[in-house]
Design an enzyme around this catalytic site. Structure first.
Site, short mmCIF file in Angstrom:
data_model
loop_
_atom_site.label_atom_id
_atom_site.label_comp_id
_atom_site.label_asym_id
_atom_site.label_seq_id
_atom_site.Cartn_x
_atom_site.Cartn_y
_atom_site.Cartn_z
N GLU A 142 0.83 -1.19 0.00
CA GLU A 142 0.00 0.00 0.00
C GLU A 142 0.87 1.25 0.00
O GLU A 142 1.76 1.38 0.84
CB GLU A 142 -0.82 -0.06 1.30
CG GLU A 142 -2.01 0.81 1.34
CD GLU A 142 -3.10 0.38 0.39
OE1 GLU A 142 -3.51 -0.79 0.42
OE2 GLU A 142 -3.53 1.24 -0.38
N ASN A 174 -6.81 11.83 -5.47
CA ASN A 174 -7.14 12.15 -4.08
C ASN A 174 -6.07 13.08 -3.51
O ASN A 174 -4.94 13.06 -3.99
CB ASN A 174 -7.14 10.87 -3.23
CG ASN A 174 -8.22 9.90 -3.66
OD1 ASN A 174 -9.35 10.29 -3.86
ND2 ASN A 174 -7.86 8.64 -3.80
P1 NAD Z 1 1.92 7.70 -9.08
O1 NAD Z 1 2.84 8.63 -8.42
O2 NAD Z 1 2.32 6.28 -9.26
O3 NAD Z 1 1.55 8.26 -10.53
C1 NAD Z 1 1.28 9.59 -10.85
C2 NAD Z 1 1.68 9.79 -12.29
O4 NAD Z 1 1.23 11.06 -12.75
C3 NAD Z 1 3.17 9.75 -12.51
O5 NAD Z 1 3.46 8.88 -13.57
C4 NAD Z 1 3.51 11.18 -12.84
O6 NAD Z 1 4.61 11.25 -13.72
C5 NAD Z 1 2.25 11.63 -13.54
N1 NAD Z 1 2.09 13.10 -13.57
C6 NAD Z 1 2.52 13.99 -12.65
N2 NAD Z 1 2.20 15.23 -13.06
C7 NAD Z 1 1.55 15.12 -14.23
C8 NAD Z 1 0.97 16.05 -15.14
N3 NAD Z 1 0.98 17.35 -14.91
N4 NAD Z 1 0.40 15.56 -16.26
C9 NAD Z 1 0.36 14.24 -16.50
N5 NAD Z 1 0.90 13.33 -15.69
C10 NAD Z 1 1.49 13.76 -14.56
O7 NAD Z 1 0.55 7.78 -8.28
P2 NAD Z 1 -0.72 6.81 -8.41
O8 NAD Z 1 -0.68 5.75 -7.39
O9 NAD Z 1 -0.88 6.40 -9.81
O10 NAD Z 1 -1.89 7.79 -7.98
C11 NAD Z 1 -2.22 8.90 -8.78
C12 NAD Z 1 -3.48 9.54 -8.21
O11 NAD Z 1 -4.56 8.63 -8.30
C13 NAD Z 1 -3.35 9.95 -6.75
O12 NAD Z 1 -3.90 11.23 -6.56
C14 NAD Z 1 -4.19 8.94 -6.02
O13 NAD Z 1 -4.81 9.50 -4.89
C15 NAD Z 1 -5.23 8.58 -7.06
N6 NAD Z 1 -5.78 7.24 -6.82
C16 NAD Z 1 -7.13 7.10 -6.76
C17 NAD Z 1 -7.68 5.86 -6.52
C18 NAD Z 1 -9.18 5.71 -6.50
O14 NAD Z 1 -9.87 6.61 -6.78
N7 NAD Z 1 -9.73 4.57 -6.18
C19 NAD Z 1 -6.87 4.77 -6.31
C20 NAD Z 1 -5.48 4.93 -6.39
C21 NAD Z 1 -4.95 6.17 -6.66
#
Ligand code: NAD
Length: 552
Positions: A246, A409
């Site tokens: 996680e 989030n």
């Molecule tokens: P992560 O850090 O693995 O990925 C984020 C990605 O976004 C990275 O690849 C980064 O390079 C890219 N990024 C950053 N700035 C950007 C921009 N301006 N334009 C395009 N891409 C950009 O994080 P993650 O685990 O993939 O989570 C991402 C988001 O999704 C978080 O806010 C998290 O809270 C949300 N999330 C939501 C749920 C849900 O709704 N159930 C579940 C998991 C994650």
């Protein structure tokens, strides 16, 4: 007068008096009956009037609602969890819509940021870089012998909030509370773990109250060795335990999942749990748009754990629906922080390569929307406001019912708000988000935005895995969970704009998911526990119910 007839229904070594009141698993507070007060040395230690659990829940809610902030409400709920488990879970289960956002997202994010400042009592197991060579001993200090589920974080990517080091403990603690509330996993059978490998968060390193190791993060071999020792020690103490990764930063998340998914009973919720929740939302959205799943083209903003995890599961579902893998991948496109992910780019990390298609490079998301004409946009970059008016108007021009999932989030990071999605698409959007938004009245209709919460998926998956004793957690289990979840959305809910069922039905949904996951485990030859014919009854009977039992 003490009743001589106060016979005990509990063994002689059962705690009594203050020790009983201090045991959160047994404590009933003011609900101890007259008999129990006599039989268990409680008379005088409690105010005279005996309360029902319902009255106690009413008191909890009155207290909560009187607090000035959600963080205060979180602190109150954690204190209740420390004092009286059954009452905590009763209150949560009977008031899910009000209390999930307090004990989990979005409030838990704030609680992690403030962890060192709001700290009352420790919770969970801390395994630190200083414990190298003695992690098995650390595990022996955990008092419960039948742990079935471990949630572990190293705190490097907490929600959308970045590196919070040891403060990340709030996440496994909160998610395991959801396991119990949503799927009836017994509280003693779950163990929250934080691996403190240091932090690169300068603010924390300079905070005199920070409670983690005041050092920069371990990297490379030293980090891998710490994780390896943790996995071995967990398996030694709890041989059939399921391990849920996680909120690891994305390079480690993908690597650790690849390394341990076939060696242990392990999965990553940010990658696989999110994917199943979103796949379920896509399936349900088809009922609103009238489209076919195989006819979708998805454009993701953000190519991290969530985005790539979702695309991988969608590809495997499309392959299941008859498409070739290549065709299926062509349905998923990504824009990352540099622009459209295309084959000619040389700066792509490995996990993005399968989605680097032949196409001219486009510098930004609006340009990609115009060129690719997606049916769905999925925001998972943690960058607020990126589903602009321009993007949403374009989606409404290109599709009669555009699918808009703004998953980032907490709420302040959402790609767009529910109001923006409905207003800028003139009510056409099928909208879901990562954090909750209130219902939105627009053009004489009340739109009810759905929250694509992982809590719909992982509790049921974990229940199915532990009940079947599955040796591994597979993608087929997540696909089955997504199908089961989508099938639980009613026609009425679809008509109101929802793509997820009402969260108040979560126990029945988790049970259905657990049954489908256990069936996948059995069919794949992965089950190690006997599974009787009547699986639903078998699993239901094992689910923890937050009720008091009579001790006297
Ligand atoms: P992560 O850090 O693995 O990925 C984020 C990605 O976004 C990275 O690849 C980064 O390079 C890219 N990024 C950053 N700035 C950007 C921009 N301006 N334009 C395009 N891409 C950009 O994080 P993650 O685990 O993939 O989570 C991402 C988001 O999704 C978080 O806010 C998290 O809270 C949300 N999330 C939501 C749920 C849900 O709704 N159930 C579940 C998991 C994650």
């Amino acid at each position: 007068m003490e009743s001589p007839a106060a016979a005990r229904l509990v063994p002689d070594d059962f705690p009594t008096g203050v020790a009983l009141l201090n045991n959160p698993f047994l404590n009933k507070d003011t609900a101890f009956s007259e008999h129990e007060r006599d039989a268990l040395g409680l008379r005088g230690l409690l105010p005279p009037r005996v309360n029902t659990m319902e009255e106690q829940v009413a008191r909890v809610l009155e207290n909560l609602r009187g607090k000035a902030s959600d963080l205060e409400r979180y602190i109150y709920m954690i204190a209740l969890q420390d004092r009286n488990r059954a009452l905590f879970y009763r209150a949560v289960l009977d008031n899910l819509r009000e209390l999930l956002p307090i004990i989990y997202t979005p409030t838990v994010g704030l609680a992690c940021q403030q962890y060192a400042h709001i700290f009352r009592r420790p919770r969970g197991l801390f395994v630190s870089a200083r414990d190298r060579g003695r992690i098995a001993r650390v595990f022996r200090n955990w008092p419960f012998d039948d742990v079935r589920i471990i949630i572990v974080t190293d705190g490097e990517r907490i929600l959308g909030l970045g590196d919070l080091g040891a403060n990340g403990m709030g996440i496994p603690v909160g998610k395991l509370a959801l396991y119990t509330a949503c799927a009836g996993i017994h509280p003693e059978q779950s163990l929250p773990v934080t691996i403190d490998a240091g932090t690169d968060n300068a603010g924390l390193l300079h905070d005199p109250l920070y409670m983690g190791l005041p050092q920069r993060r371990l990297r490379g071999e030293a980090y891998d060795a710490l994780i390896e020792e943790f996995i071995a020690a967990a398996g030694e103490r709890y041989p059939h335990v399921m391990i849920q990764f996680e909120d690891f930063a994305n390079a480690n998340a993908f690597r650790l999942l690849a390394k341990y998914r076939d060696r242990a009973c392990a999965f990553n919720d940010d990658i696989q749990g999110t994917a199943a929740a979103v796949l379920a939302g896509m399936y349900a959205a088809m009922r609103a748009t009238g489209g076919t799943f195989a006819g979708q083209k998805l454009l993701f903003l953000g190519a991290g754990e969530a985005g790539i995890g979702i695309a991988d599961l969608i590809v495997s579902a499309l392959v299941g629906a008859g498409l070739s893998e290549e065709d299926a991948r062509q349905r998923c496109w990504f824009v990352d922080s540099k622009g459209l992910v295309v084959r000619r780019r040389t700066d792509l990390k490995e996990h993005k390569l399968p989605y680097a298609h032949d196409h001219v490079f486009l510098p930004d998301f609006p340009a990609a929307v115009e060129a690719l004409k997606p049916t769905a946009i999925i925001g998972a970059a943690g960058k607020p406001g990126t589903f602009t008016k321009e993007v949403l108007e374009a989606m409404a021009r290109l599709n009669a019912r555009p699918i808009v999932f703004a998953l980032s989030n907490p709420t302040s990071n959402a790609e767009c708000t529910a109001a923006e999605a409905y207003t800028w698409t003139k009510g056409a959007a099928v909208f879901a988000s990562g954090s909750p938004f209130p219902p939105y009245p627009f053009q004489g209709r009340m739109f009810v935005p759905s929250q694509g919460n992982n809590a719909y998926i992982f509790p049921g998956v974990g229940l199915g895995v532990t009940m079947s004793g599955a040796r591994h957690v597979t993608d087929a289990m997540f696909s089955a969970a997504a199908e089961t979840l989508a099938a639980a959305v009613t026609a009425d809910e679809i008509a109101r704009g929802c793509v997820y069922p009402d969260i108040t039905r979560i126990r029945e949904i988790s049970l259905a998911i657990a049954v489908s996951v256990a069936e996948v485990a059995r069919a794949a030859g992965l089950a190690t526990r006997p599974l009787p014919e009547d699986l639903p009854a078998h699993i239901r009977a094992a689910m923890y119910e937050p009720l008091y039992r009579d001790y006297a």
